[in-house]
Design an enzyme around this catalytic site. Structure first.
Site, PDB file in Angstrom:
ATOM      1  CE1 TYR A 111      -3.557   2.696   1.114  1.00  0.00           C
ATOM      2  CE2 TYR A 111      -2.010   3.209   2.890  1.00  0.00           C
ATOM      3  CZ  TYR A 111      -3.140   3.522   2.153  1.00  0.00           C
ATOM      4  OH  TYR A 111      -3.845   4.664   2.450  1.00  0.00           O
TER       5      TYR A 111
ATOM      6  CE  LYS B 112      -2.698   6.039  -0.600  1.00  0.00           C
ATOM      7  NZ  LYS B 112      -3.795   6.666  -1.351  1.00  0.00           N
TER       8      LYS B 112
ATOM      9  NE  ARG C 191       0.678   3.317  13.314  1.00  0.00           N
ATOM     10  CZ  ARG C 191       1.604   2.434  13.693  1.00  0.00           C
ATOM     11  NH1 ARG C 191       2.422   2.711  14.679  1.00  0.00           N
ATOM     12  NH2 ARG C 191       1.712   1.274  13.076  1.00  0.00           N
TER      13      ARG C 191
HETATM   14  P1  NAD Z   1     -12.306   5.114   1.941  1.00  0.00           P
HETATM   15  O1  NAD Z   1     -11.977   3.675   1.673  1.00  0.00           O
HETATM   16  O2  NAD Z   1     -13.419   5.415   2.880  1.00  0.00           O
HETATM   17  O3  NAD Z   1     -12.593   5.878   0.573  1.00  0.00           O
HETATM   18  C1  NAD Z   1     -12.037   5.512  -0.642  1.00  0.00           C
HETATM   19  C2  NAD Z   1     -13.170   5.401  -1.642  1.00  0.00           C
HETATM   20  O4  NAD Z   1     -12.620   5.053  -2.919  1.00  0.00           O
HETATM   21  C3  NAD Z   1     -14.191   4.305  -1.286  1.00  0.00           C
HETATM   22  O5  NAD Z   1     -15.483   4.878  -1.122  1.00  0.00           O
HETATM   23  C4  NAD Z   1     -14.141   3.365  -2.466  1.00  0.00           C
HETATM   24  O6  NAD Z   1     -15.397   2.816  -2.825  1.00  0.00           O
HETATM   25  C5  NAD Z   1     -13.591   4.276  -3.556  1.00  0.00           C
HETATM   26  N1  NAD Z   1     -13.008   3.476  -4.628  1.00  0.00           N
HETATM   27  C6  NAD Z   1     -12.145   2.431  -4.488  1.00  0.00           C
HETATM   28  N2  NAD Z   1     -11.901   1.892  -5.697  1.00  0.00           N
HETATM   29  C7  NAD Z   1     -12.608   2.620  -6.594  1.00  0.00           C
HETATM   30  C8  NAD Z   1     -12.766   2.528  -7.996  1.00  0.00           C
HETATM   31  N3  NAD Z   1     -12.134   1.582  -8.702  1.00  0.00           N
HETATM   32  N4  NAD Z   1     -13.574   3.425  -8.615  1.00  0.00           N
HETATM   33  C9  NAD Z   1     -14.230   4.375  -7.899  1.00  0.00           C
HETATM   34  N5  NAD Z   1     -14.116   4.501  -6.569  1.00  0.00           N
HETATM   35  C10 NAD Z   1     -13.318   3.625  -5.926  1.00  0.00           C
HETATM   36  O7  NAD Z   1     -10.943   5.784   2.424  1.00  0.00           O
HETATM   37  P2  NAD Z   1     -10.683   7.201   3.115  1.00  0.00           P
HETATM   38  O8  NAD Z   1     -10.309   6.944   4.516  1.00  0.00           O
HETATM   39  O9  NAD Z   1     -11.786   8.143   2.813  1.00  0.00           O
HETATM   40  O10 NAD Z   1      -9.355   7.637   2.348  1.00  0.00           O
HETATM   41  C11 NAD Z   1      -9.369   8.492   1.214  1.00  0.00           C
HETATM   42  C12 NAD Z   1      -7.964   8.582   0.641  1.00  0.00           C
HETATM   43  O11 NAD Z   1      -7.049   9.036   1.640  1.00  0.00           O
HETATM   44  C13 NAD Z   1      -7.409   7.247   0.148  1.00  0.00           C
HETATM   45  O12 NAD Z   1      -6.648   7.463  -1.009  1.00  0.00           O
HETATM   46  C14 NAD Z   1      -6.513   6.798   1.267  1.00  0.00           C
HETATM   47  O13 NAD Z   1      -5.490   5.944   0.803  1.00  0.00           O
HETATM   48  C15 NAD Z   1      -5.970   8.124   1.759  1.00  0.00           C
HETATM   49  N6  NAD Z   1      -5.525   8.057   3.165  1.00  0.00           N
HETATM   50  C16 NAD Z   1      -6.452   7.890   4.151  1.00  0.00           C
HETATM   51  C17 NAD Z   1      -6.018   7.806   5.466  1.00  0.00           C
HETATM   52  C18 NAD Z   1      -6.999   7.628   6.588  1.00  0.00           C
HETATM   53  O14 NAD Z   1      -6.548   7.565   7.731  1.00  0.00           O
HETATM   54  N7  NAD Z   1      -8.300   7.548   6.340  1.00  0.00           N
HETATM   55  C19 NAD Z   1      -4.649   7.884   5.778  1.00  0.00           C
HETATM   56  C20 NAD Z   1      -3.747   8.025   4.738  1.00  0.00           C
HETATM   57  C21 NAD Z   1      -4.198   8.128   3.431  1.00  0.00           C
END
Ligand code: NAD
Length: 324
Positions: free
Chosen positions: A151, A155, A222
Site C-alpha cells: 500500500y 502511494k 501513532r
Molecule cells: P475510503 O476507503 O473510505 O474511501 C475511498 C473510496 O474510494 C471508497 O469509497 C471506495 O469505494 C472508492 N473506490 C475504491 N476503488 C474505486 C474505484 N475503482 N472506482 C471508484 N471509486 C473507488 O478511504 P478514506 O479513509 O476516505 O481515504 C481516502 C484517501 O485518503 C485514500 O486514497 C486513502 O489511501 C488516503 N488516506 C487515508 C487515510 C486515513 O486515515 N483515512 C490515511 C492516509 C491516506
C-alpha cells in the site's frame, strides 16, 4: 461570478464524503464519483456518478469539463487488518495504481487546472519508525524509500506520477501525506476499520467490567487527525502555491493502549486490555508538521480527545442501531 466546480473521486468514502459536504458549504457545484454511495448519510454532491475509476472511458466521461478543483481520494484501502496481512497486496497495488494512471491521463486530456492527491504516511521508510518514542516522518526522510507495505509503495509511486504530470504536462498538483484520519462516518466494522474506530467499537460493545483485545503489545505509537482538521488542511494545501508532498496529520502521539484508555475515559467505562498477536505495522509513527506550518502556516486546532468524543458517540449509536 460563476459558480466554482469541483470533482471529488472517492466521494462515497469517509474523507471524500466529508470533503463534498464542506465544498457544498463553500458554494461549489460538486460532482462525486465512487463505486458506491456514502454508507452513513446522503451525499451532499449535486451530481453523484457511480462507476469504476479503473475504467479509462469512465474517467474520461466524469471529467467532462475543466473543473476548478479535482480531488483524487479513491483507493483500495483499509486498516492494518486489510493492508498489512499480505492477502490483498496485488489488489491494492493494481486497483489504486490503475485509478491514478487513468484519472491523471483523463485530467490531462481535459486540460485540468488543479488536482489534489491523497498519499499516506505509510510511504515512509519502516526503518525510521522502529523507535515508538521517536519516529521520523519528516517529508525529506522518504528517500531512500523502504515502506513496510505494498500500500505504501503504491502511494509512493503515485505521488511521483502526480508530480511527473505537473512537471511534464503543466497540471498544478497538490500532494498530501495523510496520517491516520478518524471521525464520525468512518468505517467502524467489517475488517477495513482502523484503530480509533475499532477501539471505540470494542469498548462500546464490551460488558461493564470486561476486557477488550488489542493487536500487538499496545506500546506501538501513532497520531490521529480528526476529519474536520483533515478537510481544512486539504483545502488550504489545494489553494496554496505549494505542491508538497506534505504531511497532514497530528503531532499528538499516543500508544495504542493509551488510545484505548483515553476512549474508556470518554465512555466512562473502565475495562481490561488483553494484548494479543495481530497485524500492527511499524512500531512508531507521528506526523511531523514543521513543513506544513512553514509553508501554509497551518496546524490542527483540536486535541485528540476532542475528536474522539463525537467519534465514540457516533459508533455507540451505530452499534445500538444494529442491535435494534
Ligand atoms: P475510503 O476507503 O473510505 O474511501 C475511498 C473510496 O474510494 C471508497 O469509497 C471506495 O469505494 C472508492 N473506490 C475504491 N476503488 C474505486 C474505484 N475503482 N472506482 C471508484 N471509486 C473507488 O478511504 P478514506 O479513509 O476516505 O481515504 C481516502 C484517501 O485518503 C485514500 O486514497 C486513502 O489511501 C488516503 N488516506 C487515508 C487515510 C486515513 O486515515 N483515512 C490515511 C492516509 C491516506
Amino acid at each position: 461570478m460563476s459558480t466554482k466546480t469541483a470533482l471529488v473521486c472517492g466521494a462515497g468514502g469517509f474523507i471524500g464524503s466529508h470533503l463534498v459536504r464542506r465544498l457544498k458549504q463553500e458554494g461549489f457545484w460538486v460532482r462525486g464519483v465512487d463505486l458506491k454511495f456514502p454508507e452513513f448519510s446522503e451525499t451532499a454532491a449535486d451530481d453523484f456518478v457511480i462507476g469504476d475509476l479503473r475504467d479509462f472511458d469512465f474517467c474520461r466521461a466524469v471529467i467532462d469539463r475543466r473543473f476548478d478543483e479535482v480531488y483524487q481520494l479513491a483507493a483500495d484501502m483499509g486498516g492494518a487488518g486489510y493492508i498489512f496481512i499480505g492477502e490483498n497486496d496485488a489488489d491494492i497495488m493494481h486497483n489504486s495504481a490503475t485509478i491514478n494512471l487513468n484519472l491523471l491521463e483523463a485530467a490531462r486530456r481535459r486540460a485540468a487546472r488543479r488536482i489534489f492527491y491523497s498519499s499516506s504516511a505509510c510511504m515512509y521508510p519502516a526503518h525510521n519508525q522502529e523507535d515508538p518514542d521517536n519516529p521520523n516522518c519528516a517529508e525529506e526522510s522518504a528517500y531512500p524509500a523502504a515502506p513496510d507495505s505494498e500500500y505504501g509503495w503504491e502511494k509512493l509511486f503515485s505521488e511521483r506520477l502526480f508530480l511527473a504530470y505537473q512537471r511534464n504536462h503543466g497540471i498544478a498538483v497538490r500532494v498530501a501525506r495523510y496520517h491516520n484520519i478518524f471521525g464520525p462516518e468512518g468505517t467502524w466494522t467489517g475488517g477495513k476499520e482502523k484503530a480509533p474506530a475499532a477501539l471505540c467499537r470494542k469498548i462500546a460493545a464490551a460488558p461493564a467490567g470486561g476486557a477488550i483485545e488489542i493487536w500487538g503489545d499496545g506500546q506501538q505509537t501513532r497520531s490521529f487527525l480528526y476529519i474536520d482538521e483533515c478537510v481544512e488542511g486539504t483545502l488550504r494545501l489545494m489553494r496554496s502555491d505549494f505542491s508538497g508532498p506534505v504531511n497532514i496529520g497530528s503531532q499528538e502521539m499516543v500508544s495504542i493502549n493509551g488510545l484505548a484508555e483515553m476512549i474508556m475515559g470518554i465512555a466512562e467505562k473502565p475495562l481490561g486490555i488483553n494484548n494479543i498477536p495481530g497485524p500492527t505495522g511499524v512500531r512508531g509513527r507521528n506526523s511531523d508538521n514543521r513543513l506544513i506550518r512553514e509553508k501554509l502556516g497551518w496546524a490542527p486546532q483540536r486535541s485528540l480527545a476532542e475528536g474522539l468524543a463525537p467519534t465514540y458517540r457516533w459508533i455507540e449509536r451505530q452499534l445500538l442501531r444494529n442491535a435494534a
